[in-house]
Every structure is written in C-alpha cells, then in structure tokens.
Scaffold this active site. Structure first.
Site, PDB file in Angstrom:
ATOM      1  N   ARG A  45      70.811  54.306  75.389  1.00 23.39           N
ATOM      2  CA  ARG A  45      69.845  55.162  74.685  1.00 23.39           C
ATOM      3  C   ARG A  45      69.524  54.600  73.299  1.00 23.39           C
ATOM      4  O   ARG A  45      68.364  54.528  72.880  1.00 23.39           O
ATOM      5  CB  ARG A  45      70.410  56.580  74.557  1.00 23.39           C
ATOM      6  CG  ARG A  45      69.483  57.534  73.809  1.00 23.39           C
ATOM      7  CD  ARG A  45      70.118  58.886  73.552  1.00 23.39           C
ATOM      8  NE  ARG A  45      70.390  59.594  74.797  1.00 23.39           N
ATOM      9  CZ  ARG A  45      71.610  59.942  75.202  1.00 23.39           C
ATOM     10  NH1 ARG A  45      72.663  59.643  74.458  1.00 23.39           N
ATOM     11  NH2 ARG A  45      71.771  60.573  76.334  1.00 23.39           N
ATOM     12  N   TYR A  90      71.288  43.346  57.299  1.00 26.36           N
ATOM     13  CA  TYR A  90      71.559  42.374  56.243  1.00 26.36           C
ATOM     14  C   TYR A  90      70.212  41.792  55.834  1.00 26.36           C
ATOM     15  O   TYR A  90      69.169  42.376  56.082  1.00 26.36           O
ATOM     16  CB  TYR A  90      72.557  41.335  56.800  1.00 26.36           C
ATOM     17  CG  TYR A  90      73.187  40.399  55.795  1.00 26.36           C
ATOM     18  CD1 TYR A  90      73.724  40.867  54.602  1.00 26.36           C
ATOM     19  CD2 TYR A  90      73.278  39.038  56.058  1.00 26.36           C
ATOM     20  CE1 TYR A  90      74.325  40.003  53.703  1.00 26.36           C
ATOM     21  CE2 TYR A  90      73.874  38.169  55.167  1.00 26.36           C
ATOM     22  CZ  TYR A  90      74.395  38.656  53.985  1.00 26.36           C
ATOM     23  OH  TYR A  90      74.991  37.790  53.097  1.00 26.36           O
ATOM     24  N   ARG A 143      71.210  41.689  39.972  1.00 26.95           N
ATOM     25  CA  ARG A 143      70.465  40.585  40.585  1.00 26.95           C
ATOM     26  C   ARG A 143      70.578  40.710  42.103  1.00 26.95           C
ATOM     27  O   ARG A 143      71.288  39.967  42.749  1.00 26.95           O
ATOM     28  CB  ARG A 143      71.019  39.237  40.108  1.00 26.95           C
ATOM     29  CG  ARG A 143      70.105  38.050  40.415  1.00 26.95           C
ATOM     30  CD  ARG A 143      70.870  36.748  40.334  1.00 26.95           C
ATOM     31  NE  ARG A 143      71.980  36.692  41.261  1.00 26.95           N
ATOM     32  CZ  ARG A 143      71.870  36.409  42.558  1.00 26.95           C
ATOM     33  NH1 ARG A 143      70.687  36.174  43.082  1.00 26.95           N
ATOM     34  NH2 ARG A 143      72.945  36.367  43.327  1.00 26.95           N
ATOM     35  N   LYS A 161      77.138  44.197  53.420  1.00 22.09           N
ATOM     36  CA  LYS A 161      78.182  43.170  53.493  1.00 22.09           C
ATOM     37  C   LYS A 161      79.377  43.673  54.295  1.00 22.09           C
ATOM     38  O   LYS A 161      79.939  42.963  55.134  1.00 22.09           O
ATOM     39  CB  LYS A 161      78.648  42.794  52.084  1.00 22.09           C
ATOM     40  CG  LYS A 161      77.635  42.011  51.277  1.00 22.09           C
ATOM     41  CD  LYS A 161      77.637  40.543  51.653  1.00 22.09           C
ATOM     42  CE  LYS A 161      76.668  39.756  50.800  1.00 22.09           C
ATOM     43  NZ  LYS A 161      76.654  38.322  51.111  1.00 22.09           N
ATOM     44  N   GLU A 233      79.454  40.862  44.069  1.00 18.46           N
ATOM     45  CA  GLU A 233      78.200  40.632  44.778  1.00 18.46           C
ATOM     46  C   GLU A 233      76.998  40.957  43.884  1.00 18.46           C
ATOM     47  O   GLU A 233      76.915  42.049  43.314  1.00 18.46           O
ATOM     48  CB  GLU A 233      78.159  41.529  46.027  1.00 18.46           C
ATOM     49  CG  GLU A 233      77.115  41.150  47.022  1.00 18.46           C
ATOM     50  CD  GLU A 233      77.388  39.809  47.675  1.00 18.46           C
ATOM     51  OE1 GLU A 233      76.426  39.043  47.857  1.00 18.46           O
ATOM     52  OE2 GLU A 233      78.554  39.517  47.999  1.00 18.46           O
ATOM     53  N   ASP A 234      76.107  39.991  43.736  1.00 20.90           N
ATOM     54  CA  ASP A 234      74.808  40.188  43.067  1.00 20.90           C
ATOM     55  C   ASP A 234      74.929  40.681  41.626  1.00 20.90           C
ATOM     56  O   ASP A 234      74.167  41.551  41.185  1.00 20.90           O
ATOM     57  CB  ASP A 234      73.928  41.129  43.898  1.00 20.90           C
ATOM     58  CG  ASP A 234      73.417  40.437  45.158  1.00 20.90           C
ATOM     59  OD1 ASP A 234      73.672  39.233  45.312  1.00 20.90           O
ATOM     60  OD2 ASP A 234      72.766  41.097  45.984  1.00 20.90           O
ATOM     61  N   ASP A 256      80.805  35.981  46.187  1.00 22.91           N
ATOM     62  CA  ASP A 256      80.148  35.427  47.365  1.00 22.91           C
ATOM     63  C   ASP A 256      78.908  34.627  46.996  1.00 22.91           C
ATOM     64  O   ASP A 256      78.590  33.625  47.648  1.00 22.91           O
ATOM     65  CB  ASP A 256      79.785  36.555  48.334  1.00 22.91           C
ATOM     66  CG  ASP A 256      79.261  36.024  49.652  1.00 22.91           C
ATOM     67  OD1 ASP A 256      79.917  35.146  50.239  1.00 22.91           O
ATOM     68  OD2 ASP A 256      78.192  36.470  50.096  1.00 22.91           O
ATOM     69  N   ASP A 257      78.187  35.045  45.964  1.00 27.97           N
ATOM     70  CA  ASP A 257      76.969  34.336  45.565  1.00 27.97           C
ATOM     71  C   ASP A 257      77.296  32.932  45.076  1.00 27.97           C
ATOM     72  O   ASP A 257      76.494  32.012  45.241  1.00 27.97           O
ATOM     73  CB  ASP A 257      76.240  35.111  44.460  1.00 27.97           C
ATOM     74  CG  ASP A 257      75.936  36.535  44.871  1.00 27.97           C
ATOM     75  OD1 ASP A 257      75.240  36.708  45.877  1.00 27.97           O
ATOM     76  OD2 ASP A 257      76.407  37.467  44.205  1.00 27.97           O
ATOM     77  N   GLU A 292      73.724  30.892  39.446  1.00 26.11           N
ATOM     78  CA  GLU A 292      75.081  30.928  39.978  1.00 26.11           C
ATOM     79  C   GLU A 292      75.193  30.294  41.364  1.00 26.11           C
ATOM     80  O   GLU A 292      76.166  29.601  41.662  1.00 26.11           O
ATOM     81  CB  GLU A 292      75.619  32.360  39.993  1.00 26.11           C
ATOM     82  CG  GLU A 292      74.796  33.355  40.780  1.00 26.11           C
ATOM     83  CD  GLU A 292      75.236  34.790  40.523  1.00 26.11           C
ATOM     84  OE1 GLU A 292      76.233  35.217  41.122  1.00 26.11           O
ATOM     85  OE2 GLU A 292      74.572  35.476  39.734  1.00 26.11           O
ATOM     86  N   ASN A 398      66.848  34.416  49.295  1.00 31.68           N
ATOM     87  CA  ASN A 398      66.642  35.637  50.072  1.00 31.68           C
ATOM     88  C   ASN A 398      65.888  36.675  49.250  1.00 31.68           C
ATOM     89  O   ASN A 398      65.969  36.667  48.032  1.00 31.68           O
ATOM     90  CB  ASN A 398      68.004  36.222  50.492  1.00 31.68           C
ATOM     91  CG  ASN A 398      68.735  35.354  51.486  1.00 31.68           C
ATOM     92  OD1 ASN A 398      68.159  34.888  52.448  1.00 31.68           O
ATOM     93  ND2 ASN A 398      70.018  35.123  51.243  1.00 31.68           N
TER      94      ASN A 398
END
Length: 550
Positions: A45, A90, A143, A161, A233-234, A256-257, A292, A398
């Site tokens: 469904r 994502y 950012r 994430k 992150e960011d 992570d960046d 970065e 991105n």
C-alpha cells in the site's frame, strides 16, 4: 481507524493470527479493523501510494509521516527502494524540505536547543524520551547544503542523516538523536517569515555561542557517556574547522562536511586512478571552492600522496583552489583564511576566471564544492577534455541545482571520456552515438553510516583522519567510481567491519572483550525491521492438581 489512541501509533500492526483473542488480550478489540495485515500488504500500500505522487516534496511529506507512525514499515520500504527514495529523504529533496520546513511542519522531531537555554541543556536532554542514545547529529543551521543560513529550518538535515544511519548501517533508530542549535539566523527572508520556527534574531557570534556549544558537548557525554558519537553537520566554515580542532581529542566526534566528504571524494579519485592507470601522486587537482569541504578533501588527498611517497610540501603543490575571490595565491588582496594557508601558492600567471585557472594549471581533475551552481561552464568542460584523455570531473555541491555542472554536459562535452561524479543524483546519459553512462554519485552516505556503526560498536573515544583514510581503498570501486546505491547496506557493513578491525588493531577501541569474528559481530547488531509481537507469554500450568472439593 481515524481516532485511535496515540499509543497505537507506536505499537505497529503485528503479524497476529486471524482471530480476535490477541486483540482482546492487548485491549485493542474494536480499535483496529478486523483484518490483521501483514507487513507485506502494508508495504505494498505504501509503495503504491508513493508511485501516485509526482512532486518530490509531496513524497517527502508522505514518507516522513509514515516514519512518525510506523518506523519499521518506513525503513523496510526505504531499504527496498533505496536508489529511488534516498534522493527524497536525503539530498536533493531534503534541501527543499528544509527551505519549506515551517510551511510543511507536522510534528517535531529531535531536540531544539536555543541560546536562551544556556545553563539548562542537561535538563533539556533529560526531556528526550530515549535514554540509550549512542549517536547525535547536530547542526546550527548556518550552512545547509549549498542553500546557506536556514536557522532551525536546518533540522531536516540531522533527521535525514540519521535516517541513513538506520537504513544504510542498521543502527537502531531509538539510539539516534537529531539536534539543532538555534542562535538566530542572518537570513532576512526567514526573519520576516511568519512561519519561521526559530528565534527572530540575528546570529549570536559572541562568546556566548562558544559557551553554548561547550555546554552542549559536556551535557551529551554526561548524559549518554564519553563514547557517544557526535557528528557535526552544516556548520559555517568559520566555526566548522575550529570546533573540529577544539573537540576532536576531547570527544568522540567528526565533521561529515570536512571528513566524510573528503573520504568519499578521495575514494572516487583512487577509483579513477585505477581506471586511468595514473597514480594519485601524478595528478594535478583544481578545486572550485575553498571552504570546509574543499579543505577536508585536500588534506586527505595530501595524506594519501604522502603515504604513497611524496613529501607533504610536494603533495600540497599539486593542489590548487579557486574561490569567489579567485585563485588562492600569495599576495592577493583578499584575506586568506588560516585553514587555507597550506594551499596558497605563488601566482602561476594571470588568472581572472576559473577557465583561466584550468588553462594555466592544466589540471587532471577538477572538484566542485562551491555550492554556487554551474561554474564548470561548457568552455571549462571542453578544455578539460582537450587537456586530458580521461578528465576527472567531480561536481559535488548539493543539492542538484547547486552542482557545478550536469552529468549530461560533462559526458557530452568530453565525448564520453570523462570520469564524472556528483554529490546529488543525475539520470543516466545517452550520447548521440548510443553510448549510455550511469553517473557516479559521490555521496557521503557511503561513508558516515558505516563509520558511525563501527564507532558505536567498538567504543572509540576519538576519531582521527587515519580512520577516514583507511576507508578509501577498494570498497568503493566496483567497475565504476562508486557502487550503485542499491548496494549501500552491504557497502556500509563492509565499511564498519573494516573500521572495527582498524581501531582494534591500532588500540583505539575501548569496548572489550574484542570480538574474534568482526564480520559476524557487526552483522549481528543490525536492527530488525520485522514486527515484534506484543503478546504476553501465555502458557498452561502442566501437572498441577486441581484444588480439592470441600
């Protein structure tokens, strides 16, 4: 059942026998339809409803709604169609969802900590219902992807994430905590938006900001333990590097960046190296962007080149950076960030544009991490094709609208000779002669879920760059620059096994006893998406004599 109690949304439909007794035992009789559905039917469904939708944001809203009501069903469908649905949960759709966060808001996910909460962060963590958190993803929203300052609207990034922590690496969702730190926003549009959900103030860039982040880090380890993984992150460029340097030896943390992007980009370069037959030490690399992500990639490339025999100085001389103010060279009028100094060189000549830089430096690879859109112009791509038999073209910004070029332009303008990768997905490209190319996606999701799983399982206290360098050899090369996303669960588990082996071999793990079979150990922890039974243990007392008659 449109008016079922809130508790029913937490306890998913179970695969119970088709009789009323189990519902009666659980106190659910009459609150659910008579038919007890299997997860297979529910997934069917779910998938059919998704296929009726055409707009990515509509799909995102529907998916997030299912995640709120039925996590196991959500992750089953996501994992079964990861290539189709990862771009929804994502990048690129999560970027659009962040810009519209206050307008599509349904219910809160994660923790919202503002600068007005200073002195009380531990009590805010105590409000979170889960007590066994192992991984935190935190942003201050300054950012978000290539979209800039979105303030608390950036919460979509930690949520997205952590979806991939579970979908790709099988980390239990209740052990994951998304957090947004709200210190205001410099986005004037949001400050005038009645649907904005954060503080209506400019970003606080005073010492109070640092004090708030310090308190947050201390509260997390006090509440959940020293080996709690904290993924940044960011964050803005000016904060990302200094916070990474400040905390990397004190907490279990990575950015992570900087580090995740670096690992996936270097893995792509090493895969390209095998395709071309030229070692990485012989490449000249030109970055479009010097923030970065660029610096993280450049530093890891330098480490790789040094590992292959170059000196650090020799390696750095092979890496050039071009930002909004031009080529990073000595004596330019614009001030250079201290993090960039290692890649500032003597001027090679008159360079006014990125095309000039390509003409003068003659790179074998160009890597776009500017977040500024189509800076790999047709002339740039044609020149790369003229300079190199197989030019390496990575458009990693991105979301898709911010990529430095499209896959179609890259393949078409180099006559299909380029080795192309992007940060967000592009469709297959068919050239005029009928050749078909599947663009590689240099997605951090190949890196951070596996790293997170390994770190959680091994009790690592500090994450060094050597961990990320260890990940960039063979796992991501399967006849193309990156494996298909449909294989990402297996890739993530293999990554986790490799990291677990590495950290135990290098005395970085703190969880004992050390597992003998690392592969079996890692795979045994994967979260099960099958429904649990909520029936109590019901049985008869055998051999009990009846009470005597009186």
């Amino acid at each position: 059942c449109t008016h079922q109690p809130q508790s029913l949304t937490k306890h998913h439909y179970t695969s119970l026998p088709q009789n009323p007794r189990p519902l009666q035992i659980l106190g659910l009789q009459g609150l659910l339809p008579p038919k007890i559905e299997s997860q297979d039917i529910q997934a069917m469904r779910f998938q059919r409803n998704l296929k009726k939708m055409t707009e990515p944001l509509e799909k995102y809203i529907y998916l997030m709604g299912i995640q709120e009501r039925n996590e196991k069903l959500f992750y089953r469908v996501l994992m079964e169609d990861i290539e189709e649905l990862m771009p929804i949960v994502y990048t690129p759709t999560v970027g659009l969802a962040c810009t519209q966060y206050g307008h599509i808001f349904r219910r809160p996910k994660g923790l919202f900590i503002s600068i007005l909460d200073r002195g009380h962060i531990r009590s805010i963590l105590d409000n979170w219902p889960e007590t066994n958190v192992a991984a935190v993803v935190v942003t201050d929203g300054e950012r978000i992807l290539g979209l800039g300052d979105l303030g608390v609207f950036g919460m979509g990034i930690p949520v997205g994430k952590l979806c991939l922590y579970t979908a790709c690496a099988g980390i239990r969702p209740e052990r994951c905590l998304p957090v947004v730190i709200d210190v205001g926003t410099d986005n004037e549009t949001l400050l005038k938006d009645p649907f904005y959900m954060g503080l209506y103030q400019k970003r606080d860039r005073s010492q109070l900001y640092d004090d708030l982040i310090d308190e947050f880090m201390e509260a997390v380890v006090d509440k959940y333990g020293q080996d709690t993984l904290i993924q940044f992150e960011d964050f803005g460029n000016h904060n990302a590097f200094r916070l990474m340097r400040k905390y990397r030896e004190k907490y279990c943390t990575f950015n992570d960046d900087i580090q995740g992007t670096a690992a996936v980009a270097l893995a792509g370069l090493l895969a390209a190296q095998r395709a071309i037959g030229k070692p990485i030490t012989e490449h000249r690399i030109l970055f479009c962007g010097a923030g970065e992500a660029a610096l993280g990639i450049a530093n890891l490339i330098t480490m790789s080149m040094v590992e292959k025999g170059l000196t650090q100085d020799e390696a750095r001389k092979k890496i050039w950076m071009f930002d909004k103010d031009g080529l990073l060279v000595k004596g330019r009028s614009q001030e250079t960030d201290s993090n960039q100094e290692a890649f500032v060189h003597e001027s090679p000549g008159d360079v006014q544009s990125f095309l000039d830089a390509v003409n003068v430096i003659q790179p074998t690879a160009i890597i776009g991490v500017s977040g500024a859109g189509r800076l790999f112009t047709h002339d740039v791509l044609k020149k790369m094709g003229t300079l190199n038999k197989q030019p390496i073209i990575f458009a990693l910004s991105n979301p898709t609208t911010k990529a430095e070029c499209t896959a179609e332009d890259a393949y078409t303008l180099t006559d299909g000779r380029c080795l192309f990768a992007s940060g967000s997905p592009f469709d297959m490209v068919t050239l005029a002669d009928g050749r078909v190319f599947t663009p590689g996606q240099g997605n951090n999701a190949y890196i951070f879920p596996g790293v997170a799983l390994a770190v959680i399982l091994s009790g690592v206290r500090h994450i060094s760059d050597t961990v990320f360098l260890e990940l960039t050899d063979e796992e991501l090369a399967e006849g193309r620059l990156y494996p298909p996303l449909s294989n990402i669960r297996e890739v993530s588990l293999q990554m986790a096994v490799k990291v677990v082996r590495f950290v135990y071999a290098n005395n970085m793990a703190f969880r004992y006893p050390e597992p003998k079979d690392k592969d079996t150990f890692v795979r045994s922890t994967v979260w099960d998406i099958n429904y649990d039974s909520f029936l109590p243990d019901i049985y008869e007392w055998k051999g009990m004599n009846p009470a005597p008659d009186h």
